[in-house]
Design an enzyme around this catalytic site. Structure first.
Site, PDB file in Angstrom:
ATOM      1  N   PHE A 240       0.813  -0.993  -0.074  1.00 14.00           N
ATOM      2  CA  PHE A 240       0.019   0.021   0.161  1.00 14.00           C
ATOM      3  C   PHE A 240       0.935   1.357  -0.049  1.00 14.00           C
ATOM      4  CE2 PHE A 240      -1.904  -3.434   2.365  1.00 14.00           C
ATOM      5  CZ  PHE A 240      -3.178  -3.687   1.774  1.00 14.00           C
TER       6      PHE A 240
ATOM      7  N   CYS B  26      -5.361   2.619  10.096  1.00 15.50           N
ATOM      8  CA  CYS B  26      -5.818   4.058  10.318  1.00 15.50           C
ATOM      9  C   CYS B  26      -7.293   4.245  10.542  1.00 15.50           C
ATOM     10  CB  CYS B  26      -5.305   4.751   9.231  1.00 15.50           C
ATOM     11  SG  CYS B  26      -5.945   4.271   7.532  1.00 15.50           S
TER      12      CYS B  26
HETATM   13  N1  SAH Z   1       1.928   4.320   3.059  1.00 15.37           N
HETATM   14  C1  SAH Z   1       1.389   5.275   2.395  1.00 15.37           C
HETATM   15  C2  SAH Z   1      -0.017   5.745   2.276  1.00 15.37           C
HETATM   16  C3  SAH Z   1      -0.935   4.329   2.194  1.00 15.37           C
HETATM   17  S1  SAH Z   1      -2.620   4.768   1.823  1.00 15.37           S
HETATM   18  C4  SAH Z   1       2.265   6.483   2.590  1.00 15.37           C
HETATM   19  O1  SAH Z   1       3.176   6.543   3.352  1.00 15.37           O
HETATM   20  O2  SAH Z   1       2.043   7.738   1.867  1.00 15.37           O
HETATM   21  C5  SAH Z   1      -3.327   3.465   1.107  1.00 15.37           C
HETATM   22  C6  SAH Z   1      -2.858   2.987  -0.157  1.00 15.37           C
HETATM   23  O3  SAH Z   1      -3.369   1.907  -0.499  1.00 15.37           O
HETATM   24  C7  SAH Z   1      -3.564   4.045  -1.302  1.00 15.37           C
HETATM   25  O4  SAH Z   1      -2.488   4.261  -2.107  1.00 15.37           O
HETATM   26  C8  SAH Z   1      -4.490   2.927  -2.119  1.00 15.37           C
HETATM   27  O5  SAH Z   1      -4.229   3.103  -3.507  1.00 15.37           O
HETATM   28  C9  SAH Z   1      -3.807   1.716  -1.721  1.00 15.37           C
HETATM   29  N2  SAH Z   1      -4.684   0.532  -1.908  1.00 15.37           N
HETATM   30  C10 SAH Z   1      -6.108   0.284  -1.510  1.00 15.37           C
HETATM   31  N3  SAH Z   1      -6.395  -0.893  -1.478  1.00 15.37           N
HETATM   32  C11 SAH Z   1      -5.364  -1.567  -2.115  1.00 15.37           C
HETATM   33  C12 SAH Z   1      -5.170  -2.982  -2.484  1.00 15.37           C
HETATM   34  N4  SAH Z   1      -6.265  -3.931  -2.095  1.00 15.37           N
HETATM   35  N5  SAH Z   1      -4.195  -3.605  -3.062  1.00 15.37           N
HETATM   36  C13 SAH Z   1      -3.070  -2.449  -3.186  1.00 15.37           C
HETATM   37  N6  SAH Z   1      -3.179  -1.261  -2.795  1.00 15.37           N
HETATM   38  C14 SAH Z   1      -4.276  -0.829  -2.418  1.00 15.37           C
END
Ligand code: SAH
Length: 404
Positions: free
Chosen positions: A235, A348
């Site tokens: 993510f 979160c």
């Molecule tokens: N760690 C990041 C913030 C993560 S926010 C930072 O430090 O900036 C969560 C992310 O998860 C988003 O970018 C979203 O696109 C992604 N996401 C949501 N569901 C997902 C899935 N099933 N597989 C992969 N990515 C996913």
């Protein structure tokens, strides 16, 4: 004359403890007329005055307290409240750098700063305002002007397009509040283990206000831990944890996200950081749940895994389904860790409290058949304060774990 919201008998207790939300079920009646966002006087059934709130007839949170004092809600109120929030952050030595020219800092953290439904993030030379409540909707211009006065930053862009606005009966609204021109792509300098890491922010097109400032301290910690490790960042969004890991000398960093645009920004971010070795970075557009299962069947192993999924439980009502998703992802993470490996795992979700989160992670470790210990409990940075009367403000919690 403003209208008066009168609470049902016995329902004044949480407001008297300075919790800012008044639920529909606690309201006896409204004396007078009020439109969405109007300021109402709040009274206990006894007639005791409790403060002033923003009225929101469409929402289950029928009113949100602006003040528990005897003061009027006007431009001067927002100047005072915004200035106090900004000054509190300026006073903290750990945030000093965030007030430099390329700082990134949350200036207003909603309820915990006395401004329910109002978020403001500063990214270098632009402030991004996000309004999720009917009260903030009415005062957006006053709040934007107060932010400019308190910070000296000249431009304010609005990103009020969060889904939760629908619960308040509010339409999405994005664009300049103060300033004009093309939507900006500011680059902030985030403190890291070997100097600053540069991160570009897509203010108009990114998630939320464009970036997740709440993980600043944790990204730095990731950089400290990454040295010579094989890192998996799940993510990854625009690559924050990955860039810090690369800057910290990771052997390799594999980053996964399902969002193509986020990964495009991540690749640009590599270009903004000539100090890192781009050859050690791999970016994968995929569903994390599926990708981790594939890695497992391929027998792959990592030494440091970051799990920072999106909010699985927007409220306590979703906690059970969210618990399954958290357990699943952590179980997969544990199975991919090499002996002595580290896991940085987060939630979160407001509906999952820190104790519950730890229990979910413990269940995942048990099912994976690994022993793990908590090295650190993790949270958002100091620019995301938690009002003592508003424990819901502690939405981000994490654990640094070591297995084997
Ligand atoms: N760690 C990041 C913030 C993560 S926010 C930072 O430090 O900036 C969560 C992310 O998860 C988003 O970018 C979203 O696109 C992604 N996401 C949501 N569901 C997902 C899935 N099933 N597989 C992969 N990515 C996913």
């Amino acid at each position: 004359m403003s209208a008066t919201l009168i609470l049902a008998p016995g329902r004044e207790r949480s407001v008297m403890r300075r919790h800012p939300w008044i639920f529909a079920g606690s309201v006896d009646r409204l004396d007078g007329r009020a439109r969405p966002g109007d300021t109402v006087l709040v009274q206990a059934a006894s007639g005791r005055v409790l403060g002033r709130a923003a009225f929101s007839p469409a929402s289950q949170i029928r009113a949100r307290m602006w003040t528990f004092e005897d003061e009027s809600i006007d431009d001067a109120f927002f100047r005072r409240t915004v200035t106090r929030a900004v000054e509190q952050r300026r006073d903290l030595p750990e945030l000093a750098g965030e007030f430099g020219p390329r700082g990134g800092v949350r200036l207003l953290h909603g309820e915990s700063d006395g401004l329910p439904g109002v978020i403001a993030d500063r990214y270098a030379d632009v402030i991004v305002l996000q309004i999720t409540g009917a009260g903030g909707e009415k005062w957006r211009q006053a709040i934007a002007e107060a932010l400019v006065r308190a910070t000296g930053i000249a431009r304010v862009y609005e990103r009020s397009d969060s889904d939760v606005r629908a619960l308040e009966g509010l339409e999405p609204r994005c664009g300049w509040l103060i300033g004009d021109g093309e939507p900006p792509f500011p680059v902030i300098a985030e403190p890291g283990v070997a100097g600053d890491v540069n991160i570009e922010i897509d203010v108009a097109g990114g998630h939320k206000t464009g970036f997740y400032l709440d993980q600043r301290d944790n990204r730095r910690l990731c950089g400290e831990l990454a040295r010579e490790r094989r890192v998996l960042n799940c993510f990854c969004y625009t690559g924050g944890f990955s860039l810090h890991a690369l800057a910290g000398g990771a052997a390799s960093v594999l980053s996964i996200d399902s969002s193509g645009p986020a990964l495009a920004t991540a690749r640009r971010n590599v270009g903004h950081n000539p100090q890192i070795d781009a050859a050690r970075a791999e970016w994968l557009e995929a569903d994390v749940f599926q990708a981790l299962r594939t890695f497992r069947s391929e027998g792959r192993r990592f030494d440091l895994i970051v799990l920072d999924p999106p909010k699985f439980a927007p409220s306590a009502a979703h906690a059970k389904a969210a618990a399954r998703a958290y357990k699943d992802i952590n179980l997969l993470g544990f199975r991919l860790l090499a002996p002595g490996g580290l896991l940085m795992t987060y939630s979160c979700s407001g509906g999952v409290d820190p104790d519950f989160f730890q229990k979910i992670v413990a269940d995942a470790a048990a099912d994976a058949g690994v022993s793990a210990r908590v090295l650190r409990r993790l949270s958002a940075g100091a620019d995301h304060p938690v009002g003592l009367a508003f424990p819901e403000g502690e939405y981000l919690k994490g654990l640094l774990l070591r297995v084997g």
